[in-house]
Motif scaffolding. Structure first.
Motif, short mmCIF file in Angstrom:
data_model
loop_
_atom_site.label_atom_id
_atom_site.label_comp_id
_atom_site.label_asym_id
_atom_site.label_seq_id
_atom_site.Cartn_x
_atom_site.Cartn_y
_atom_site.Cartn_z
N THR A 203 -0.98 -3.70 -12.95
CA THR A 203 -0.82 -5.04 -13.62
C THR A 203 0.64 -4.77 -14.22
N PHE A 204 1.73 -5.67 -14.12
CA PHE A 204 2.89 -5.50 -14.74
C PHE A 204 3.78 -6.90 -14.53
N ILE A 205 4.88 -7.01 -15.31
CA ILE A 205 5.74 -8.01 -15.10
C ILE A 205 6.90 -7.66 -14.02
N TYR A 206 7.00 -8.69 -13.12
CA TYR A 206 8.04 -8.38 -11.91
C TYR A 206 8.42 -9.69 -11.75
N ARG A 207 9.80 -9.93 -11.92
CA ARG A 207 10.72 -11.07 -11.57
C ARG A 207 10.20 -12.28 -12.32
N THR A 208 9.80 -12.14 -13.64
CA THR A 208 9.43 -13.18 -14.63
C THR A 208 7.96 -13.54 -14.46
N ASN A 209 7.02 -12.78 -13.44
CA ASN A 209 6.05 -13.34 -13.15
C ASN A 209 4.90 -12.11 -13.44
N GLU A 210 3.64 -12.41 -14.07
CA GLU A 210 2.52 -11.27 -14.25
C GLU A 210 1.96 -11.13 -12.76
N VAL A 211 2.15 -9.85 -12.40
CA VAL A 211 1.50 -9.55 -10.96
C VAL A 211 0.39 -8.32 -11.02
N THR A 212 -0.30 -8.35 -10.01
CA THR A 212 -1.39 -7.35 -9.86
C THR A 212 -0.95 -6.85 -8.54
N THR A 213 -1.23 -5.42 -8.12
CA THR A 213 -1.09 -4.88 -6.89
C THR A 213 -2.28 -3.95 -6.69
N ASN A 214 -2.50 -3.80 -5.18
CA ASN A 214 -3.65 -3.10 -4.78
C ASN A 214 -3.50 -1.75 -4.82
N GLY A 215 -2.26 -1.15 -4.91
CA GLY A 215 -1.98 0.41 -4.59
C GLY A 215 -1.44 0.51 -3.23
N ASN A 216 -0.46 1.29 -3.14
CA ASN A 216 -0.02 1.68 -1.84
C ASN A 216 -0.35 3.00 -1.50
N ALA A 217 -1.25 3.22 -0.44
CA ALA A 217 -1.93 4.38 0.06
C ALA A 217 -0.99 5.27 0.96
N LEU A 218 0.02 4.55 1.25
CA LEU A 218 1.05 5.46 2.17
C LEU A 218 2.10 6.06 1.24
N THR A 219 2.06 5.98 -0.14
CA THR A 219 3.08 6.71 -1.02
C THR A 219 2.78 8.16 -0.71
N HIS A 220 4.31 8.86 -0.82
CA HIS A 220 3.85 10.13 -0.28
C HIS A 220 5.27 11.12 -1.15
N CYS A 221 5.34 12.12 -0.94
CA CYS A 221 6.53 12.96 -1.49
C CYS A 221 7.65 13.19 -0.41
N ILE A 222 8.84 13.19 -1.18
CA ILE A 222 9.88 13.84 -0.53
C ILE A 222 10.64 14.87 -1.02
N LEU A 223 10.71 16.25 -0.41
CA LEU A 223 11.29 17.39 -1.16
C LEU A 223 12.73 17.42 -0.70
N ARG A 224 13.73 17.43 -1.81
CA ARG A 224 15.21 17.31 -1.74
C ARG A 224 15.85 18.43 -2.19
N GLY A 225 15.39 19.35 -2.74
CA GLY A 225 15.87 20.45 -3.41
C GLY A 225 15.90 20.12 -4.85
N ALA A 226 16.38 21.03 -5.76
CA ALA A 226 16.53 20.86 -7.25
C ALA A 226 18.00 21.52 -7.72
N VAL A 227 18.29 21.13 -8.89
CA VAL A 227 19.30 21.71 -9.74
C VAL A 227 18.99 22.28 -10.94
N ASN A 228 19.27 23.59 -11.11
CA ASN A 228 18.68 24.08 -12.38
C ASN A 228 19.74 24.14 -13.40
N LYS A 229 19.33 24.54 -14.87
CA LYS A 229 20.06 24.26 -15.75
C LYS A 229 21.52 24.78 -15.69
N HIS A 230 21.87 25.61 -14.85
CA HIS A 230 23.24 26.04 -14.62
C HIS A 230 23.82 25.23 -13.52
#
Length: 343
Positions: A203-230
């Motif tokens: 539940t949150f504010i979206y485009r000036t409205n209070e909205v609720t969502t059911n959750g997105n069961a198709l959300t997943h990961c993408i591995l794109r590599g990383a950058v270290n401190k150097h």
């Protein structure tokens, strides 16, 4: 305050009314969405390839490119589902430079946000009309998603956005797969926390409205590599990385464990030709380990008509003006090879 309010832009409802998606093409999208969902749910063994230019800067060239993809899709449809990568927002590390078609429908002219909203919606619709393929785009600005929510079959959240609360919450209300990239630090737990948030009711504010969502069961990961401190690139597409993610997924007990491997960015060190080798390694690992094949649903490839990259204003048709991409001949060959290598 230093804000200068230039003009009030049309609402998503107004833009959609002016540039509607017909029922004929909405039906095509629903059918494609169902097929894509089956892959992420493990009900289909097809392999997803999200492929296209780093940024979609020119509708004529993007339509040309996507039409070529559609011809290949017909030949490999038994094994591969192609999602054209049509990215209309370009995140900039410094905030300076070409920010995508949304900001500049003509890269050589000044910003035009209204023109950009029209151009990106029209381009996505034209791709569906001309090719029967339904596109992917990056959700850089969550409030703007509603301008395109009825035309996209895949949404990516970038490495610099994945820790943002609004991106996570809006993703929980999206009806198509949302890929959460690992952050530039490479921390898998941050990426998985985003998946948890997006798969949960919110539940949150979206485009000036209070909205609720059911959750997105198709959300997943993408591995794109990383950058270290150097500032050095650390790939994370290797066998051990995917096994580690598989085990972390199991510990979280999330719905529909899945990952897409981004073959460019920090995985390739932005050496675009390495994408070919990286895809082959991923497929080898899928063949060797059934757990990896179960988790890896596809790859993401940056590709355009002409290989490499150019500066804005050079005017080479179908050549990226942001990150360097594979050319068409290499891309076509790679798509057929991926199909041949699939189990």
């Amino acid at each position: 305050m230093s804000f200068e309010f230039l003009k009030k832009l049309p609402t998503p409802t107004e833009i959609k009314a002016a540039y509607p998606l017909s029922e004929e093409f909405a039906k095509i999208k629903r059918e494609r969405d169902e097929e894509i969902a089956k892959i992420f749910k493990g009900e289909s063994n097809k392999f997803i390839v999200i492929i296209g230019p780093c940024s979609a800067d020119n509708e004529e060239a993007v339509l040309d490119y996507t039409t070529r993809l559609a011809k290949i899709q017909d030949k490999i449809k038994d094994k591969i589902l192609i999602i054209p990568r049509v990215y209309t927002n370009k995140p900039r590390t410094t905030g300076i430079g070409y920010k995508g078609m949304l900001h500049q429908p003509n890269p050589e002219e000044k910003s035009d946000l209204y023109g950009g909203l029209v151009a990106i919606r029209k381009m996505h619709i034209d791709i569906i009309k001309e090719t029967g393929l339904t596109p992917a785009d990056e959700m850089l600005y969550p409030e703007n998603y509603w301008y395109l929510e009825d035309v996209l079959s895949y949404v990516a959240v970038g490495a610099r956005s994945v820790e943002n609360q609004e991106h996570r919450l809006v993703s929980s209300g999206i009806d198509v797969p949302v890929g959460m990239k690992n952050p530039t630090s490479g921390d898998f737990s941050v990426m998985l926390n985003s998946v948890v948030a997006a798969q949960s009711k919110q539940t949150f504010i979206y485009r000036t409205n209070e909205v609720t969502t059911n959750g997105n069961a198709l959300t997943h990961c993408i591995l794109r590599g990383a950058v270290n401190k150097h500032g050095q690139n650390n790939p994370n597409y290797h066998y051990e990385d995917i096994v580690r993610l598989y085990n972390m997924y199991k510990a979280r007990e999330l719905q529909n464990p899945a990952v897409i491997i981004d073959a460019n960015h920090s995985n390739s060190g932005k050496q675009y030709k390495e994408q070919v080798r990286i895809c082959k390694e991923v497929l080898h690992n899928c063949k060797y380990n059934p757990n990896i094949r179960e988790l890896v649903k596809g790859v993401m490839i940056e590709s355009y008509i002409e290989e490499g990259a150019q500066k804005v204003g050079e005017g080479i048709y179908g050549k990226s003006i942001t990150d360097a991409c594979l050319g068409w001949n290499q891309s076509e060959e790679l798509l057929y090879e991926i199909a041949d290598r699939l189990i």
